[in-house]
Design an enzyme around this catalytic site. Structure first.
Site, PDB file in Angstrom:
ATOM      1  CD  GLU A  46      -5.118  -2.434   6.674  1.00 13.55           C
ATOM      2  OE1 GLU A  46      -5.842  -1.420   6.564  1.00 13.55           O
ATOM      3  OE2 GLU A  46      -5.423  -3.535   6.149  1.00 13.55           O
ATOM      4  CE  LYS A 137      -7.277   1.348   3.907  1.00 12.31           C
ATOM      5  NZ  LYS A 137      -7.834   0.252   4.729  1.00 12.31           N
ATOM      6  CB  CYS A 171      -6.279  -2.741   2.892  1.00 13.38           C
ATOM      7  SG  CYS A 171      -7.487  -4.077   3.111  1.00 13.38           S
TER       8      CYS A 171
END
Length: 320
Positions: A46, A137, A171
Site C-alpha cells: 500500500e 481506496k 487495507c
C-alpha cells in the site's frame, strides 16, 4: 490438462518516506530480483510510492492544523505521482523489459479538478508496458482521511491475465463486505490486498477472504523503521518515542481454502515467492461459490454504482 501456474512475488520493504526517487529505485531493484527468480506477477505494498507515513500527525488536532503539518503534507503532495505520468511510464518500461505484471501501491495526485487532493491507489501494469487499470481506496481509514480523498466505483478494477483474473482492495476496504462481494462478482482468481495492518488479526482477515471468495489472496505490507524517515520532516518528533520498527510487515500468500502458501514474514525486509496452481480455484468452488450456487439472488441483491463521480458536470443550459 492445461497448466495454469503462475509464480507470484510479494515485496516487503519500504522506501525513504516522501521520496519518490527512493521508491522508484527500490521498485526497480526488487522487481529485477523477483523476475530473476521467475516471478511473473510482482506485488508491492500500500502506497509504497512514496511511502506510508505511519505515526505522523501532520500537525492536526480536532479543530486545528498547524503550519509544520502543512509543510509535510506539501512534501507528500510533491512526491505523489500523476496517472498517467512519468513514473507510470517508467514502471511500464520496467514491466515490458522483464515481461512481468506489476501491482504497485502509489499516492496519486489528482490532475482533473482541484489538483490538491491525493488518493491511495493501486496501479496494474502489464508485461507489454501498458497501464491496465487502477483502483482508488474507497474509504481512507481514520486519520488517513486527512491525507487521501475517497475513490468511487469506477475503479473497482479486475484485469484479465493468461493465468486468471487479478484485482483487489486496499487495507481496511477488505472489511467492507459489500466491496468484497463486488470484487468476487467480477470472477476474481488472485485477490491482492496491499495493507498497512501488521496485527495478528489481519491474518484472520486474509484467510477469511480466501475461504469466502475461493481465490488466492496476496497480501503485502511494508517493513518500515525509523531509518526510512528523513529527520528533516517538520513533524519528525511525532515518532521519536516510537519503537525502532514502525511496521513489522506480515506479508503472506493464502490459498483458496484458507491455507498459507507462503507464511507471514515479520520483522525483516524480504520477498515472498510462490507458485500458484490456478486449477485450485475451480476445485475450491466445488462446494462453495459465493456468487454462484451459494448465492441467493431471490433473497439478496447488491447494486454497484461503477459510474465515475465528477464534482463538476457540463449540462445543456435550460435557458433559451
Amino acid at each position: 490438462m492445461e497448466k495454469r501456474l503462475v509464480k507470484v512475488a510479494v515485496v516487503q520493504s519500504a522506501p525513504i518516506l516522501f521520496d519518490k526517487r527512493s521508491a522508484m529505485s527500490r521498485i526497480d531493484k526488487m522487481t529485477r530480483d523477483a523476475a530473476a527468480q521467475g516471478a511473473q506477477l510482482i506485488v508491492f505494498p500500500e502506497v509504497f510510492l512514496p511511502g506510508y507515513p505511519r505515526g505522523l500527525c501532520f500537525g492536526s488536532r480536532v479543530g486545528s492544523r498547524n503550519a509544520e503539518g502543512r509543510l509535510d503534507f506539501e512534501r507528500y503532495w510533491q512526491n505523489a505521482i500523476v496517472i498517467p505520468g512519468e513514473e507510470v511510464e517508467t514502471l511500464g518500461e520496467l514491466a515490458e523489459e522483464l515481461g512481468v505484471y506489476l501491482v504497485v501501491g502509489v499516492v496519486e495526485r489528482d490532475q482533473e479538478f482541484s489538483r490538491g487532493t491525493l488518493y491511495n491507489t493501486i496501479i496494474y501494469v502489464g508485461p507489454d508496458g501498458t497501464l491496465l487499470g487502477k483502483h482508488r481506496k474507497l474509504v481512507p481509514t481514520a486519520s488517513e482521511r486527512l491525507l487521501w480523498g475517497q475513490g468511487d466505483g469506477s475503479t473497482l478494477t479486475v484485469i484479465d491475465t493468461p493465468f486468471g483474473r487479478v484485482g483487489g482492495l486496499i487495507c481496511w476496504e477488505n472489511y467492507m463486505p459489500l466491496a468484497r462481494m463486488a470484487m468476487y462478482a467480477k470472477g476474481i482468481d488472485i485477490y491482492v490486498a496491499p495493507t498497512a495492518d501488521a496485527r495478528d488479526t489481519w491474518q484472520s482477515t486474509i484467510r477469511h477472504i480466501a475461504c469466502e471468495g475461493r481465490c488466492f489472496v496476496v497480501s503485502c505490507n511494508q517493513y518500515a523503521t525509523k531509518a526510512t524517515y528523513p529527520e528533516d520532516l517538520a513533524c519528525y518528533d511525532d515518532i521519536k518515542a516510537d519503537d525502532e520498527i514502525l511496521s513489522r510487515g506480515g506479508s503472506a500468500i493464502v490459498g483458496p481454502l484458507g491455507e498459507y502458501v507462503a507464511e507471514p514474514l515479520y520483522n525483516q525486509e524480504g520477498v515472498l515467492i510462490a507458485t500458484l496452481d490456478l486449477h485450485q480455484v475451480p476445485q475450491s468452488r466445488f462446494d462453495f461459490d459465493v456468487t454462484g450456487h451459494y448465492s441467493r439472488p431471490d433473497v439478496f441483491q447488491l447494486n454497484v454504482n461503477e459510474k465515475k463521480q465528477d464534482v463538476v458536470r457540463a449540462v445543456e443550459s435550460i435557458w433559451m
